[in-house]
Design a protein around this motif. Structure first.
Motif, PDB file in Angstrom:
ATOM      1  N   SER A 183      43.008  37.074  41.624  1.00 53.88           N
ATOM      2  CA  SER A 183      43.385  36.366  40.398  1.00 53.88           C
ATOM      3  C   SER A 183      44.772  35.783  40.648  1.00 53.88           C
ATOM      4  O   SER A 183      45.429  36.147  41.632  1.00 53.88           O
ATOM      5  CB  SER A 183      43.424  37.341  39.225  1.00 53.88           C
ATOM      6  OG  SER A 183      44.661  38.022  39.209  1.00 53.88           O
TER       7      SER A 183
ATOM      8  N   VAL B  68      39.368  42.595  38.457  1.00 59.59           N
ATOM      9  CA  VAL B  68      38.358  42.255  37.449  1.00 59.59           C
ATOM     10  C   VAL B  68      38.917  42.163  36.031  1.00 59.59           C
ATOM     11  O   VAL B  68      38.244  41.661  35.132  1.00 59.59           O
ATOM     12  CB  VAL B  68      37.161  43.240  37.477  1.00 59.59           C
ATOM     13  CG1 VAL B  68      36.204  42.904  38.590  1.00 59.59           C
ATOM     14  CG2 VAL B  68      37.633  44.670  37.595  1.00 59.59           C
TER      15      VAL B  68
ATOM     16  N   ASN C 283      39.543  37.466  33.501  1.00 56.87           N
ATOM     17  CA  ASN C 283      38.221  36.938  33.099  1.00 56.87           C
ATOM     18  C   ASN C 283      37.612  36.025  34.142  1.00 56.87           C
ATOM     19  O   ASN C 283      36.409  35.875  34.236  1.00 56.87           O
ATOM     20  CB  ASN C 283      38.377  36.093  31.824  1.00 56.87           C
ATOM     21  CG  ASN C 283      38.450  36.983  30.633  1.00 56.87           C
ATOM     22  OD1 ASN C 283      38.090  38.166  30.728  1.00 56.87           O
ATOM     23  ND2 ASN C 283      38.938  36.442  29.526  1.00 56.87           N
ATOM     24  N   ASN C 284      38.493  35.387  34.908  1.00 56.25           N
ATOM     25  CA  ASN C 284      38.017  34.397  35.871  1.00 56.25           C
ATOM     26  C   ASN C 284      37.712  35.016  37.236  1.00 56.25           C
ATOM     27  O   ASN C 284      37.453  34.319  38.193  1.00 56.25           O
ATOM     28  CB  ASN C 284      39.075  33.286  35.987  1.00 56.25           C
ATOM     29  CG  ASN C 284      38.519  32.035  36.607  1.00 56.25           C
ATOM     30  OD1 ASN C 284      37.327  31.753  36.495  1.00 56.25           O
ATOM     31  ND2 ASN C 284      39.370  31.303  37.302  1.00 56.25           N
ATOM     32  N   THR C 285      37.790  36.350  37.338  1.00 57.92           N
ATOM     33  CA  THR C 285      37.484  36.998  38.624  1.00 57.92           C
ATOM     34  C   THR C 285      36.095  37.633  38.517  1.00 57.92           C
ATOM     35  O   THR C 285      35.871  38.527  37.712  1.00 57.92           O
ATOM     36  CB  THR C 285      38.558  38.055  38.950  1.00 57.92           C
ATOM     37  OG1 THR C 285      39.815  37.393  39.029  1.00 57.92           O
ATOM     38  CG2 THR C 285      38.287  38.737  40.283  1.00 57.92           C
ATOM     39  N   ASN C 286      35.191  37.120  39.314  1.00 58.55           N
ATOM     40  CA  ASN C 286      33.797  37.551  39.258  1.00 58.55           C
ATOM     41  C   ASN C 286      33.290  37.864  40.661  1.00 58.55           C
ATOM     42  O   ASN C 286      32.572  37.069  41.272  1.00 58.55           O
ATOM     43  CB  ASN C 286      32.943  36.450  38.611  1.00 58.55           C
ATOM     44  CG  ASN C 286      33.327  36.236  37.155  1.00 58.55           C
ATOM     45  OD1 ASN C 286      33.078  37.105  36.317  1.00 58.55           O
ATOM     46  ND2 ASN C 286      33.963  35.114  36.862  1.00 58.55           N
TER      47      ASN C 286
ATOM     48  N   GLY D  98      31.321  41.361  36.905  1.00 63.87           N
ATOM     49  CA  GLY D  98      31.490  40.192  36.042  1.00 63.87           C
ATOM     50  C   GLY D  98      30.200  39.387  35.998  1.00 63.87           C
ATOM     51  O   GLY D  98      29.100  39.956  36.004  1.00 63.87           O
ATOM     52  N   ASN D  99      30.337  38.053  36.002  1.00 63.62           N
ATOM     53  CA  ASN D  99      29.120  37.229  35.915  1.00 63.62           C
ATOM     54  C   ASN D  99      28.490  36.977  37.276  1.00 63.62           C
ATOM     55  O   ASN D  99      27.490  36.285  37.378  1.00 63.62           O
ATOM     56  CB  ASN D  99      29.420  35.909  35.166  1.00 63.62           C
ATOM     57  CG  ASN D  99      30.312  34.973  35.981  1.00 63.62           C
ATOM     58  OD1 ASN D  99      30.541  35.185  37.173  1.00 63.62           O
ATOM     59  ND2 ASN D  99      30.827  33.930  35.356  1.00 63.62           N
TER      60      ASN D  99
END
Ligand code: ATP
Length: 427
Positions: free
Chosen positions: A10, A78, A81-84, A133-134
């Motif tokens: 991140s 994690v 939010n942008n770390t998947n 995450g996603n």
């Protein structure tokens, strides 16, 4: 087993490449570590859209997977939010080297893919994966794992995924120093560059007087040395004085190769977020707007607006010298209908211009009598039919020009690597 990893960092820390060092120790040994840069225009990226992969052989598969998953859980940021994070495991005996598999890495470098594209391949070919995450990280992880597999086992197919490669030695800081000011002896780095260039490049920016190889972020990387061979990057690194390190890894990589650049069949095909080399004739004089960004337009079948942004520094001075009529080839990414220049090749320069004729009696410039009506000297009354052709001095010459090292994208090919061409490298 081939392991691909992506999206663990991140803006507040970590670097996916650092996991290469951790896994080298935890898996006791790894082979062929790869650092594969994906489309530099992907908006989810943290910095340089990097993915990594490696081969691990000396453990049983279950144990390898457990070590890798535990390592990801331990290090991935994690909370952002942008770390998947995504990890992909391809077995040693995987042999379905289909078009779909072979084309996936290049698709990720040159265009955009959906998570579902990666998921479909993973499912169809029963390739094991793990994510948090996603799961977006499985896109880069799959691309990178395929590259490592092909590069290691199918060298005859390497041209499909890694047609050109370079190396980067990445040295990592001791954990207790992460986030603190980096201690690197500037003079020794400039010296190492001087002694190893052009086998290494982008270590320093001699004009802008910057250490390009030392990042400013909070990540674990102390410095990275880029070069043509493992030997070259190790030898340059050994000349540098720096704070104590945790260790280093030499990655084989598509950095410095222009793998993202496509040669479109027509200018009409340019797509948002993809990167191209486009040939055309300059049709508008370069103009500089507030902030120092320089714009001009070229035309082939269609007009393409081009930009050299302020961070490209002295490269803009070359661009500002362009004139209407010059033939160029521009390299860069097409973003919001503007081609963001990384390089330019001046193919031909206009070296004459038309000026009003001079009066044969007084030597002064004649005045136009109106469209198609010729020219007249207001003082002597002499007359001429047409303009005169005057040679002009151009301060630039044909050949390739590039942005300076401090503005270079990881994947862009520096001119020092373009042997056999007329180049004007910036160093
Ligand atoms: P760093 O360079 O510091 O390691 P990063 O810039 O690589 O960070 P990531 O945090 O890895 O950025 O985020 C990039 C995300 O975009 C990853 O989840 C990756 O799988 C995904 N991705 C990469 N290439 C593409 C692509 N072509 N289309 C769609 N998604 C992509």
């Amino acid at each position: 087993m081939f392991i691909g990893i992506d999206d663990t960092d991140s803006p507040d820390g970590m670097c996916t490449t650092y996991l290469g060092l951790v896994l080298k120790e935890r898996l006791e040994s790894i082979e062929n570590p790869i650092l594969y840069r994906l489309n530099p225009n992907v908006r989810f990226k943290t910095r340089g859209n990097a993915s990594i992969s490696m081969r691990a052989q000396n453990e049983n598969n279950k144990k390898i997977k457990k070590i890798v998953k535990d390592t990801i859980k331990e290090f991935a940021m994690v909370e952002c939010n942008n770390t998947n994070p995504g990890v992909v495991f391809i077995d040693e005996d995987f042999n379905s080297i289909t078009e779909e598999i072979l084309s996936f890495p290049l698709k990720c470098v040159r265009s955009f893919v959906d998570i579902s594209d990666a998921e479909n391949i993973l499912e169809k070919y029963s390739i094991d994966s793990f994510y948090l995450g996603n799961g977006r990280g499985r896109i880069g992880a799959l691309a990178s794992a395929i590259v490592c597999l092909v590069d290691t086992i199918y060298p005859e197919l390497r041209y499909r995924v890694l047609p050109d490669h370079t190396y980067e030695l990445l040295a990592y800081r001791k954990k207790e120093r992460w986030g603190e000011k980096r201690v690197v002896d500037v003079e020794s780095v400039f010296k190492a560059d001087e002694l190893t260039y052009p086998s290494t490049w982008d270590t320093v920016d001699t004009v802008n007087k910057e250490l390009v190889c030392v990042p400013n972020t909070k990540c674990p990387v102390l410095l990275g040395v880029r070069g043509e061979s493992e030997k070259a990057v190790i030898s340059a690194f050994n000349m540098m004085k720096h704070e104590p390190i945790e260790g280093w890894v030499v990655y084989k990589t598509n950095q410095g190769t222009d793998l993202h650049i496509q040669n479109p069949s027509s200018n009409i095909d340019l797509k948002e977020g993809e990167s191209y080399v486009v040939r055309g004739r300059v049709v508008s004089e370069p103009s500089t707007i507030r902030g120092g960004h320089v714009f001009f337009t070229i035309e082939n079948e269609k007009e393409v607006k081009c930009a050299a942004f302020e961070p490209t520094k002295q490269f803009r001075n070359i661009v500002r010298e362009l004139r209407v009529g010059d033939e160029v080839r521009v390299y860069g990414s097409y973003i919001e209908n503007v081609l963001n220049l990384e390089k330019i090749e001046i193919v031909s320069l206009v070296n004459h211009e038309l000026r009003n004729p001079l009066c044969p009696k007084c030597g002064k410039s004649m005045k136009s009598k109106g469209n198609g009506k010729g020219y007249e000297c207001v003082k002597c009354g002499t007359y001429a039919n047409s303009k005169r052709v005057v040679p002009i001095e151009r301060p630039i010459s044909v050949g390739l020009y590039e942005v300076p090292p401090c503005a270079r994208r990881h994947i862009s090919k520096p001119l020092v690597r373009m042997r056999g061409k007329c180049v004007h490298p910036m160093r």
